[in-house]
Design an enzyme around this catalytic site. Structure first.
Site, PDB file in Angstrom:
ATOM      1  N   LYS A 126       0.833  -1.210   0.000  1.00 26.90           N
ATOM      2  CA  LYS A 126       0.000   0.000   0.000  1.00 26.90           C
ATOM      3  C   LYS A 126       0.866   1.258   0.000  1.00 26.90           C
ATOM      4  O   LYS A 126       0.689   2.153  -0.826  1.00 26.90           O
ATOM      5  CB  LYS A 126      -0.924   0.036   1.228  1.00 26.90           C
ATOM      6  CG  LYS A 126      -1.861  -1.136   1.356  1.00 26.90           C
ATOM      7  CD  LYS A 126      -2.743  -1.030   2.593  1.00 26.90           C
ATOM      8  CE  LYS A 126      -2.033  -1.123   3.911  1.00 26.90           C
ATOM      9  NZ  LYS A 126      -1.547  -2.458   4.287  1.00 26.90           N
ATOM     10  N   ARG A 185      -9.449   1.038   8.308  1.00 24.60           N
ATOM     11  CA  ARG A 185      -9.032  -0.315   8.670  1.00 24.60           C
ATOM     12  C   ARG A 185     -10.132  -1.063   9.421  1.00 24.60           C
ATOM     13  O   ARG A 185      -9.935  -2.229   9.779  1.00 24.60           O
ATOM     14  CB  ARG A 185      -7.796  -0.238   9.550  1.00 24.60           C
ATOM     15  CG  ARG A 185      -6.510  -0.512   8.758  1.00 24.60           C
ATOM     16  CD  ARG A 185      -5.350  -0.379   9.707  1.00 24.60           C
ATOM     17  NE  ARG A 185      -4.167  -1.056   9.317  1.00 24.60           N
ATOM     18  CZ  ARG A 185      -3.182  -0.491   8.601  1.00 24.60           C
ATOM     19  NH1 ARG A 185      -3.304   0.709   8.125  1.00 24.60           N
ATOM     20  NH2 ARG A 185      -2.096  -1.181   8.345  1.00 24.60           N
ATOM     21  N   ARG A 208      11.879  -5.751   5.050  1.00 24.15           N
ATOM     22  CA  ARG A 208      11.806  -4.324   5.391  1.00 24.15           C
ATOM     23  C   ARG A 208      12.398  -4.053   6.780  1.00 24.15           C
ATOM     24  O   ARG A 208      13.004  -3.008   7.002  1.00 24.15           O
ATOM     25  CB  ARG A 208      10.358  -3.825   5.336  1.00 24.15           C
ATOM     26  CG  ARG A 208      10.255  -2.337   5.636  1.00 24.15           C
ATOM     27  CD  ARG A 208       8.883  -1.762   5.380  1.00 24.15           C
ATOM     28  NE  ARG A 208       7.888  -2.302   6.275  1.00 24.15           N
ATOM     29  CZ  ARG A 208       6.602  -2.020   6.211  1.00 24.15           C
ATOM     30  NH1 ARG A 208       6.149  -1.223   5.261  1.00 24.15           N
ATOM     31  NH2 ARG A 208       5.748  -2.541   7.061  1.00 24.15           N
ATOM     32  N   ARG A 247      11.569  -0.845  11.881  1.00 24.27           N
ATOM     33  CA  ARG A 247      10.230  -0.713  12.475  1.00 24.27           C
ATOM     34  C   ARG A 247       9.979  -1.833  13.468  1.00 24.27           C
ATOM     35  O   ARG A 247      10.108  -3.007  13.124  1.00 24.27           O
ATOM     36  CB  ARG A 247       9.170  -0.734  11.359  1.00 24.27           C
ATOM     37  CG  ARG A 247       8.761   0.639  10.905  1.00 24.27           C
ATOM     38  CD  ARG A 247       7.811   0.596   9.754  1.00 24.27           C
ATOM     39  NE  ARG A 247       6.558  -0.098  10.017  1.00 24.27           N
ATOM     40  CZ  ARG A 247       5.532  -0.080   9.197  1.00 24.27           C
ATOM     41  NH1 ARG A 247       5.605   0.599   8.056  1.00 24.27           N
ATOM     42  NH2 ARG A 247       4.434  -0.739   9.464  1.00 24.27           N
ATOM     43  N   ARG A 256      -0.519  -9.000  13.019  1.00 23.38           N
ATOM     44  CA  ARG A 256      -1.036  -7.940  12.130  1.00 23.38           C
ATOM     45  C   ARG A 256      -1.868  -8.546  11.005  1.00 23.38           C
ATOM     46  O   ARG A 256      -2.897  -7.987  10.613  1.00 23.38           O
ATOM     47  CB  ARG A 256       0.120  -7.128  11.563  1.00 23.38           C
ATOM     48  CG  ARG A 256       0.704  -6.161  12.579  1.00 23.38           C
ATOM     49  CD  ARG A 256       2.107  -5.753  12.247  1.00 23.38           C
ATOM     50  NE  ARG A 256       2.189  -5.004  11.012  1.00 23.38           N
ATOM     51  CZ  ARG A 256       3.322  -4.800  10.345  1.00 23.38           C
ATOM     52  NH1 ARG A 256       4.457  -5.317  10.791  1.00 23.38           N
ATOM     53  NH2 ARG A 256       3.326  -4.098   9.245  1.00 23.38           N
TER      54      ARG A 256
HETATM   55  P1  B4P Z   1       4.560  -1.439   2.201  1.00 20.98           P
HETATM   56  O1  B4P Z   1       4.093  -0.826   0.947  1.00 20.98           O
HETATM   57  O2  B4P Z   1       5.353  -0.542   3.090  1.00 20.98           O
HETATM   58  O3  B4P Z   1       3.436  -2.107   3.077  1.00 20.98           O
HETATM   59  P2  B4P Z   1       2.074  -1.555   3.674  1.00 20.98           P
HETATM   60  O4  B4P Z   1       1.012  -2.410   3.059  1.00 20.98           O
HETATM   61  O5  B4P Z   1       1.937  -0.082   3.486  1.00 20.98           O
HETATM   62  O6  B4P Z   1       2.347  -1.834   5.242  1.00 20.98           O
HETATM   63  P3  B4P Z   1       1.611  -1.767   6.644  1.00 20.98           P
HETATM   64  O7  B4P Z   1       0.179  -2.215   6.561  1.00 20.98           O
HETATM   65  O8  B4P Z   1       2.517  -2.555   7.534  1.00 20.98           O
HETATM   66  O9  B4P Z   1       1.731  -0.292   7.159  1.00 20.98           O
HETATM   67  P4  B4P Z   1       0.888   0.843   7.839  1.00 20.98           P
HETATM   68  O10 B4P Z   1       1.866   1.927   7.949  1.00 20.98           O
HETATM   69  O11 B4P Z   1      -0.365   1.131   7.094  1.00 20.98           O
HETATM   70  O12 B4P Z   1       5.445  -2.692   1.795  1.00 20.98           O
HETATM   71  C1  B4P Z   1       6.121  -3.502   2.734  1.00 20.98           C
HETATM   72  C2  B4P Z   1       7.487  -3.896   2.188  1.00 20.98           C
HETATM   73  O13 B4P Z   1       7.357  -4.674   1.001  1.00 20.98           O
HETATM   74  C3  B4P Z   1       8.368  -2.708   1.815  1.00 20.98           C
HETATM   75  O14 B4P Z   1       9.677  -2.945   2.274  1.00 20.98           O
HETATM   76  C4  B4P Z   1       8.362  -2.678   0.283  1.00 20.98           C
HETATM   77  O15 B4P Z   1       9.569  -2.217  -0.274  1.00 20.98           O
HETATM   78  C5  B4P Z   1       8.151  -4.137  -0.059  1.00 20.98           C
HETATM   79  N1  B4P Z   1       7.355  -4.305  -1.291  1.00 20.98           N
HETATM   80  C6  B4P Z   1       6.227  -3.628  -1.632  1.00 20.98           C
HETATM   81  N2  B4P Z   1       5.765  -4.061  -2.827  1.00 20.98           N
HETATM   82  C7  B4P Z   1       6.626  -5.057  -3.242  1.00 20.98           C
HETATM   83  C8  B4P Z   1       6.695  -5.886  -4.395  1.00 20.98           C
HETATM   84  N3  B4P Z   1       5.775  -5.816  -5.387  1.00 20.98           N
HETATM   85  N4  B4P Z   1       7.690  -6.799  -4.481  1.00 20.98           N
HETATM   86  C9  B4P Z   1       8.630  -6.887  -3.493  1.00 20.98           C
HETATM   87  N5  B4P Z   1       8.631  -6.111  -2.378  1.00 20.98           N
HETATM   88  C10 B4P Z   1       7.638  -5.193  -2.255  1.00 20.98           C
HETATM   89  O16 B4P Z   1       0.436   0.324   9.316  1.00 20.98           O
HETATM   90  C11 B4P Z   1       1.295   0.160  10.410  1.00 20.98           C
HETATM   91  C12 B4P Z   1       0.518   0.115  11.742  1.00 20.98           C
HETATM   92  O17 B4P Z   1      -0.076   1.415  12.023  1.00 20.98           O
HETATM   93  C13 B4P Z   1      -0.671  -0.825  11.873  1.00 20.98           C
HETATM   94  O18 B4P Z   1      -0.280  -2.157  12.207  1.00 20.98           O
HETATM   95  C14 B4P Z   1      -1.507  -0.142  13.004  1.00 20.98           C
HETATM   96  O19 B4P Z   1      -1.005  -0.431  14.279  1.00 20.98           O
HETATM   97  C15 B4P Z   1      -1.330   1.315  12.741  1.00 20.98           C
HETATM   98  N6  B4P Z   1      -2.401   1.921  11.902  1.00 20.98           N
HETATM   99  C16 B4P Z   1      -2.202   2.510  10.686  1.00 20.98           C
HETATM  100  N7  B4P Z   1      -3.377   2.963  10.186  1.00 20.98           N
HETATM  101  C17 B4P Z   1      -4.329   2.640  11.084  1.00 20.98           C
HETATM  102  C18 B4P Z   1      -5.751   2.818  11.118  1.00 20.98           C
HETATM  103  N8  B4P Z   1      -6.411   3.419  10.108  1.00 20.98           N
HETATM  104  N9  B4P Z   1      -6.437   2.364  12.188  1.00 20.98           N
HETATM  105  C19 B4P Z   1      -5.805   1.771  13.216  1.00 20.98           C
HETATM  106  N10 B4P Z   1      -4.462   1.543  13.250  1.00 20.98           N
HETATM  107  C20 B4P Z   1      -3.716   1.980  12.194  1.00 20.98           C
END
Ligand code: B4P
Length: 191
Positions: free
Chosen positions: A14, A89, A128, A134, A146
């Site tokens: 995402k 979420r 990551r 993190r 998660r």
């Molecule tokens: P990302 O792109 O960083 O993953 P994400 O889905 O955004 O992550 P996440 O759900 O953990 O994060 P968030 O900050 O929202 O990709 C992960 C890794 O994969 C990276 O290293 C990237 O380089 C690699 N990658 C991506 N695409 C790839 C591909 N095609 N091939 C190979 N590698 C690839 O949430 C973090 C925390 O914040 C939650 O657990 C929660 O505690 C809190 N939170 C956030 N929003 C919230 C909400 N609305 N309500 C309640 N809690 C919330």
């Protein structure tokens, strides 16, 4: 204005894709994860309270993220629309977002759901952890929690969006560029 949600389990890409898509389509990128991590990094009271919740892989309370997003919407002007990343979420957050947008004569146009296999999610998050430091990426048990929280609290949003005709599944496997091309193709239909 056109508003998209980018949706999917932790590690589905995402954040990675949102940065590229927001730039390509002149959208305001709103990531609740980034906003919360900024609160923690600057040591605010909110950040201190949320830090232990996030490091366990749990969701922070709905009202916290809803208030953060409402404030950002009102301070972001002059773009083609919003790209919400990691928000909503829970179904309660989804209903709150719809109301927030409706009150401002806007709506959610499409919900792009990245579909990625479980083992690939774990592989990406473990990789990551090496770079980001993190705390929620470091411990495999927290990563699994998660993913479980996503299934129980976040996935029900899919049905809600399907009923409204705004659900768009997208294959999230493959390279970052492959996934970016697929997402761009769907978004172009609206822009
Ligand atoms: P990302 O792109 O960083 O993953 P994400 O889905 O955004 O992550 P996440 O759900 O953990 O994060 P968030 O900050 O929202 O990709 C992960 C890794 O994969 C990276 O290293 C990237 O380089 C690699 N990658 C991506 N695409 C790839 C591909 N095609 N091939 C190979 N590698 C690839 O949430 C973090 C925390 O914040 C939650 O657990 C929660 O505690 C809190 N939170 C956030 N929003 C919230 C909400 N609305 N309500 C309640 N809690 C919330």
């Amino acid at each position: 204005m056109v508003n998209f949600l980018i949706f999917g389990p932790p590690g589905s890409g995402k954040g990675t894709q949102s940065v590229k898509l927001a730039e390509k389509f002149n959208l305001v990128h709103l990531s609740t994860g980034d906003m919360l991590r900024a609160e923690i990094a600057t040591g605010t009271d909110l950040g201190k309270r949320m830090s232990s919740i996030m490091s366990k892989g749990e969701l922070v309370p709905d009202e916290v993220v809803i208030e953060m997003i409402a404030c950002k919407i009102d301070h972001s002007k002059g773009s083609a629309g919003f790209l919400f990343d990691g928000f909503p979420r829970t179904v309660a957050q989804t209903i709150a977002l719809e109301k927030m947008l409706n009150d401002r004569k806007m709506k959610i146009d499409s919900v792009l759901v990245l579909e990625v296999e479980h083992d690939e999610l774990v592989k990406r998050l473990v990789a990551r952890a090496e770079l980001s430091g993190r705390p929620d990426d470091k411990d495999p048990a927290v990563i699994e929690n998660r993913i479980d929280v996503y299934k129980s609290k976040t996935e029900p949003i899919i049905n809600y969006c399907r009923e409204r005709g705004i659900y768009q599944p997208v294959n999230g496997m493959g390279s970052i560029e492959d996934v970016f091309r697929r997402l761009s193709k769907y978004m172009k239909k609206y822009l």
